[in-house]
Scaffold this motif. Sequence first.
Motif, PDB file in Angstrom:
ATOM      1  N   SER A 104       0.835  -1.201   0.000  1.00 49.89           N
ATOM      2  CA  SER A 104       0.000   0.000   0.000  1.00 49.89           C
ATOM      3  C   SER A 104       0.870   1.252   0.000  1.00 49.89           C
ATOM      4  O   SER A 104       1.947   1.286   0.611  1.00 49.89           O
ATOM      5  CB  SER A 104      -0.909  -0.009   1.222  1.00 49.89           C
ATOM      6  OG  SER A 104      -1.638   1.210   1.315  1.00 49.89           O
ATOM      7  N   ASP A 105       0.394   2.276  -0.685  1.00 54.52           N
ATOM      8  CA  ASP A 105       1.104   3.556  -0.679  1.00 54.52           C
ATOM      9  C   ASP A 105       0.720   4.418   0.521  1.00 54.52           C
ATOM     10  O   ASP A 105       1.171   5.566   0.639  1.00 54.52           O
ATOM     11  CB  ASP A 105       0.859   4.314  -1.984  1.00 54.52           C
ATOM     12  CG  ASP A 105      -0.618   4.617  -2.218  1.00 54.52           C
ATOM     13  OD1 ASP A 105      -1.452   4.376  -1.300  1.00 54.52           O
ATOM     14  OD2 ASP A 105      -0.962   5.089  -3.317  1.00 54.52           O
ATOM     15  N   THR A 107      -2.277   5.568   1.313  1.00 51.73           N
ATOM     16  CA  THR A 107      -3.457   6.412   1.122  1.00 51.73           C
ATOM     17  C   THR A 107      -4.719   5.581   1.308  1.00 51.73           C
ATOM     18  O   THR A 107      -4.917   4.606   0.567  1.00 51.73           O
ATOM     19  CB  THR A 107      -3.451   7.041  -0.289  1.00 51.73           C
ATOM     20  OG1 THR A 107      -2.259   7.804  -0.464  1.00 51.73           O
ATOM     21  CG2 THR A 107      -4.663   7.944  -0.480  1.00 51.73           C
ATOM     22  N   PRO A 108      -5.575   5.906   2.270  1.00 50.46           N
ATOM     23  CA  PRO A 108      -6.814   5.132   2.437  1.00 50.46           C
ATOM     24  C   PRO A 108      -7.805   5.437   1.308  1.00 50.46           C
ATOM     25  O   PRO A 108      -8.004   6.588   0.921  1.00 50.46           O
ATOM     26  CB  PRO A 108      -7.347   5.608   3.794  1.00 50.46           C
ATOM     27  CG  PRO A 108      -6.752   6.971   3.979  1.00 50.46           C
ATOM     28  CD  PRO A 108      -5.431   6.964   3.292  1.00 50.46           C
ATOM     29  N   ARG A 109      -8.390   4.373   0.774  1.00 45.84           N
ATOM     30  CA  ARG A 109      -9.339   4.523  -0.331  1.00 45.84           C
ATOM     31  C   ARG A 109     -10.536   3.612  -0.106  1.00 45.84           C
ATOM     32  O   ARG A 109     -10.432   2.593   0.592  1.00 45.84           O
ATOM     33  CB  ARG A 109      -8.684   4.184  -1.672  1.00 45.84           C
ATOM     34  CG  ARG A 109      -7.491   5.064  -2.037  1.00 45.84           C
ATOM     35  CD  ARG A 109      -6.899   4.642  -3.388  1.00 45.84           C
ATOM     36  NE  ARG A 109      -5.764   5.477  -3.751  1.00 45.84           N
ATOM     37  CZ  ARG A 109      -4.501   5.214  -3.413  1.00 45.84           C
ATOM     38  NH1 ARG A 109      -4.230   4.121  -2.689  1.00 45.84           N
ATOM     39  NH2 ARG A 109      -3.530   6.023  -3.776  1.00 45.84           N
ATOM     40  N   LEU A 166      -7.054   0.116  -4.660  1.00 43.84           N
ATOM     41  CA  LEU A 166      -7.123   0.382  -3.227  1.00 43.84           C
ATOM     42  C   LEU A 166      -5.737   0.496  -2.596  1.00 43.84           C
ATOM     43  O   LEU A 166      -5.546   1.259  -1.645  1.00 43.84           O
ATOM     44  CB  LEU A 166      -7.925  -0.720  -2.535  1.00 43.84           C
ATOM     45  CG  LEU A 166      -9.429  -0.752  -2.856  1.00 43.84           C
ATOM     46  CD1 LEU A 166     -10.061  -2.018  -2.273  1.00 43.84           C
ATOM     47  CD2 LEU A 166     -10.133   0.485  -2.320  1.00 43.84           C
ATOM     48  N   THR A 167      -4.772  -0.263  -3.097  1.00 43.47           N
ATOM     49  CA  THR A 167      -3.439  -0.249  -2.487  1.00 43.47           C
ATOM     50  C   THR A 167      -2.518   0.804  -3.095  1.00 43.47           C
ATOM     51  O   THR A 167      -1.710   1.408  -2.382  1.00 43.47           O
ATOM     52  CB  THR A 167      -2.763  -1.625  -2.626  1.00 43.47           C
ATOM     53  OG1 THR A 167      -2.718  -1.995  -4.013  1.00 43.47           O
ATOM     54  CG2 THR A 167      -3.528  -2.681  -1.840  1.00 43.47           C
ATOM     55  N   GLN A 168      -2.649   1.029  -4.399  1.00 43.43           N
ATOM     56  CA  GLN A 168      -1.673   1.885  -5.071  1.00 43.43           C
ATOM     57  C   GLN A 168      -2.302   2.977  -5.937  1.00 43.43           C
ATOM     58  O   GLN A 168      -1.582   3.711  -6.618  1.00 43.43           O
ATOM     59  CB  GLN A 168      -0.746   1.021  -5.932  1.00 43.43           C
ATOM     60  CG  GLN A 168       0.012  -0.031  -5.126  1.00 43.43           C
ATOM     61  CD  GLN A 168       0.833  -0.970  -5.971  1.00 43.43           C
ATOM     62  OE1 GLN A 168       0.868  -0.852  -7.202  1.00 43.43           O
ATOM     63  NE2 GLN A 168       1.517  -1.911  -5.334  1.00 43.43           N
ATOM     64  N   LEU A 309     -10.048  -1.990   1.558  1.00 44.77           N
ATOM     65  CA  LEU A 309      -8.973  -2.948   1.801  1.00 44.77           C
ATOM     66  C   LEU A 309      -9.232  -3.733   3.079  1.00 44.77           C
ATOM     67  O   LEU A 309      -8.910  -4.916   3.178  1.00 44.77           O
ATOM     68  CB  LEU A 309      -7.634  -2.204   1.889  1.00 44.77           C
ATOM     69  CG  LEU A 309      -6.368  -3.007   1.561  1.00 44.77           C
ATOM     70  CD1 LEU A 309      -6.437  -3.613   0.169  1.00 44.77           C
ATOM     71  CD2 LEU A 309      -5.127  -2.133   1.726  1.00 44.77           C
TER      72      LEU A 309
END
Length: 339
Positions: A104-105, A107-109, A166-168, A309
């Motif tokens: 994950s970068d 950032t919550p998405r 979601l992760t990147q 996520l």
Amino acid sequence: MFPKRIPSMRRRRPRPPIAGIALPGGLIVLILLSIQQALALPFWGTAPQTSPTPTGTPTPERVLSSTPTLPPPTATPLPTRIPTPTGTPTPTPYPFFQEPLPPSDGTPRALRVPILMYHYISDPPPGADRLRLDLSVRPSQFEAHLQYLRQAGYETVSLSDLIFHLTQGKPLPPRPVVLTFDDGYRDAYEEAFPLLQRYGFRGTFFVLTGRADEGDPRYLSWEQIRRMSEAGMEIQLHGREHIPLNGRDEAFLFYHIIGGKQSIEAHTGRPVRFFAYPSSVYDETLIRFLEGYRFWGAVTTAYGADERLENRFLWPRIRIRGTDGVPQLAGKLQEFTGP
């Protein structure tokens, strides 16, 4: 007068000469010495000074000393006894894809992408019960769904695409939709597959590998699964059999889940990352098992379109029923994506 008695002469035994006594005695001694030497026996109680060395490699003479010069002997360990298993053994894991979740970068998405759930794409047989009717979407009806999706600007994506977003933050099309098909019925190849290709869509098929192993004519064969995968369809796992997997031990789950995963990957050469719970039955043990073997997520039959996520092993879907025409499909989609 009596005659004078002349004393009788006693006959004396002749005495043997000394040499006559010594000769037999010497022979006896020589014989005894020969026997003693041959048998390595002490002669007349005297211990031998040296022991004869056996035939073969000579043994070096050991020199005795008051102070030992050799290290103390090391005890030879006894062989370890391997305990006999008392329960069901875990099958030996064979090679299979275990991809870690994309990093994950930070950032919550969150997403609201509709994941549509189909089963049969075929006309229900005569006398079909209510469940079969509810799960059956006729081929003409399914084609009308695809026509609507195309006209409304929807583009199909995979479940992996949702994870990468979601992760990147991987971009998704403006109107993404996921088309999933449960159970792997034969009509998925005969009806759904050619229609998806005709309209340029991609489907995700959750198959039962036990049906393919047994060559059940009602379900997809391995050859059909391979062809669909090569054409760009996503082949994911529904289990070996359509049975509840809650309350099972790890060996049971390994057989039904990892065994099915291995079968798909062996036939397609592509990783299996997602699981669909049979009958949407699951528990915490099952979720931990999937996560431990690096599945990326799982889908349920719960109604909704909330993908995060944190809940990737409980993603909801939108059930498409046999009575859903284009207006019903459009209404369900607009509930989550807007007009």
